[in-house]
Each structure stands twice: as C-alpha cells, then as structure tokens.
Design an enzyme around this catalytic site. Structure first.
Site, short mmCIF file in Angstrom:
data_model
loop_
_atom_site.label_atom_id
_atom_site.label_comp_id
_atom_site.label_asym_id
_atom_site.label_seq_id
_atom_site.Cartn_x
_atom_site.Cartn_y
_atom_site.Cartn_z
N MET A 11 0.82 -1.23 0.00
CA MET A 11 0.00 0.00 0.00
C MET A 11 0.85 1.27 0.00
O MET A 11 0.33 2.36 -0.21
CB MET A 11 -0.91 0.02 1.23
CG MET A 11 -2.14 -0.84 1.09
SD MET A 11 -3.36 -0.44 2.36
CE MET A 11 -2.68 -1.21 3.80
N SER A 12 2.15 1.17 0.25
CA SER A 12 2.98 2.36 0.44
C SER A 12 3.21 3.13 -0.86
O SER A 12 3.82 2.59 -1.81
CB SER A 12 4.32 1.93 1.03
OG SER A 12 5.33 2.85 0.70
#
Ligand SMILES: N[C@@H](CCC(=O)N[C@@H](CS)C(=O)NCC(=O)O)C(=O)O
Length: 222
Positions: A11-12
């Site tokens: 998700m980063s």
C-alpha cells in the site's frame, strides 16, 4: 551479479513508485514485503540497512539505499543509463529533479502529511485548514502542468512515476480529480504505464483502509 532486492509494502505510495519503474523497465528485482504497520521496519536487521526505518529500501548487493526518489534515479543510472525516463541531458535531468524535490519537500508532506492524520486516527474530521493545505498542494501540481502534459516535459519520466501512487491513492480515497483538469488529464495518460493496473489495486486497498477508519474518505476535500 544477483538482482537487487527491494523491501516494500504493497500500500505504500513511495514503494509503489519503485514498483512502477521496475515494471515499466522490466528490471529483474527480488521483492521482500515488510510491514511498517507491524513494526517490521524497526528491527535491528532492517535498521542496519536503513537507519531511517523506511520502505522502500533497496539492497543492491550490499549497497543500501532508502528514499524512493533516490532509488528511482539510481536504478536508471545503474541499469538503464540515459533512458528517456531519466535522460542523461543536464537540463532535462534538472527539470525532473525539480519535480522530485517539489514532491518530496512540498507536495507529499503537505498532501499526505495532512491526510495521513486520518489514517492514523490522529484526526477525526477534515478541518478547513486541512482542506486549504491539500487543495493548495493539488493546485501547485496543476500549475506544473500548464506548459507540459507530463510533469517534466512532453514525455513520461520518473517525476511522474513518483507522483502516480499518491494521486491514485487519493482518488481511491474519494478525491475528485475533475476539479483539477490538467492533473486529471495527466492521470489518465499515465494509464499507459505497464504497472498502472497493479498500482490501482494497491490504491483501492488504501481507499478501503481509510474508509475503515474514516467512512466518508476524502470527499470533503472536493
Ligand atoms: N521520503 C520517503 C518516505 C518513506 C516512508 O515514509 N515510508 C513509510 C511507508 S509509506 C515507512 O516506511 N514508514 C515506516 C517507519 O517510518 O517506520 C520515501 O520517499 O521513500
């Protein structure tokens, strides 16, 4: 020599920028998932590689590098020198670096620094101040696109790759990009990136995560 290893979390946004480059150039790379939310970037072993305990972190056969934008330029210089995503032409490189610096020093901290408080639970509403700061950050990006279709000229560069994951995440969190017509047109043209659809999946997860904590998402920013 073995392929470099990228420590990342799906998700980063900064890690996803490096994934976009890896897919675009089909760079061989080992991927190791590290979850910062579970403290996995704060182990002794990880902090020996990157004392700032952040992902993405690159391990190129014992050469350790943090900071996504530094990783993007290193990978091109080391593995595809002179590629159009980061050409070896001083003025073109300077314009790309300008955007990367703006992203790191201004856009990302203003935008993600503000909405990040909603993810962590540090903010429970979108205040007028948050709205003003994020809208200003997006308007600054809109101004970058006054003369060019992409952030550093008429071609895709690593400057665009650095911005796509943050913008995609914001869109999936409820930001209406049509309020920023140039930015919206740019986002649409980035769909040609080989890793764009995979990045959309990550952005969808970011949206779900935010809504699990803050059900109205970013709608109040529109
Ligand atoms: N400016 C850095 C930001 C990296 C960053 O803050 N990554 C976050 C995840 S999105 C992280 O690793 N946080 C874990 C921690 O600070 O311990 C970059 O672009 O690489």
């Amino acid at each position: 020599m073995p392929a470099p290893t990228l420590y990342y979390f799906p998700m980063s946004p900064p890690a996803r920028a490096v994934l976009l480059l890896m897919k675009e150039l089909e760079l061989p790379m080992n991927l190791k998932e590290v979850n910062p939310l579970a403290g996995e970037t704060r182990t002794e072993e990880f902090m020996r590689m990157n004392p700032e305990h952040t992902i993405p972190t690159l391990d190129d056969n014992g050469f350790y590098l943090g900071e996504s934008r530094a990783i993007l330029s290193y990978l091109i210089d080391a593995y595809r020198p002179g590629h159009t995503l980061y050409p070896n032409i001083p003025k073109e490189k300077a314009l790309i670096n300008r955007v990367l610096h703006h992203d790191l020093g201004s856009f990302y901290p203003k935008f993600f620094g503000t909405i990040g408080a909603l993810f962590s639970g540090a903010a429970t509403e979108i205040s007028d101040e948050m709205k003003t700061t994020t809208q200003k950050a997006l308007t600054d990006l809109e101004h970058y696109l006054t003369r060019n279709d992409y952030f550093a000229g008429e071609n895709l560069t690593i400057a665009d790759l650095s911005l796509v994951p943050t913008i995609a995440s914001a869109v999936h969190c409820g930001l209406d990009l049509t309020n920023y017509p140039r930015l919206n047109a740019w986002y649409e043209s980035c769909r040609v990136l080989k890793g764009f659809e995979d990045d959309q999946e990550a952005a969808r997860q970011v949206g779900e995560y935010l809504r699990s904590k803050f059900p109205t998402g970013l709608e109040a920013l529109n």
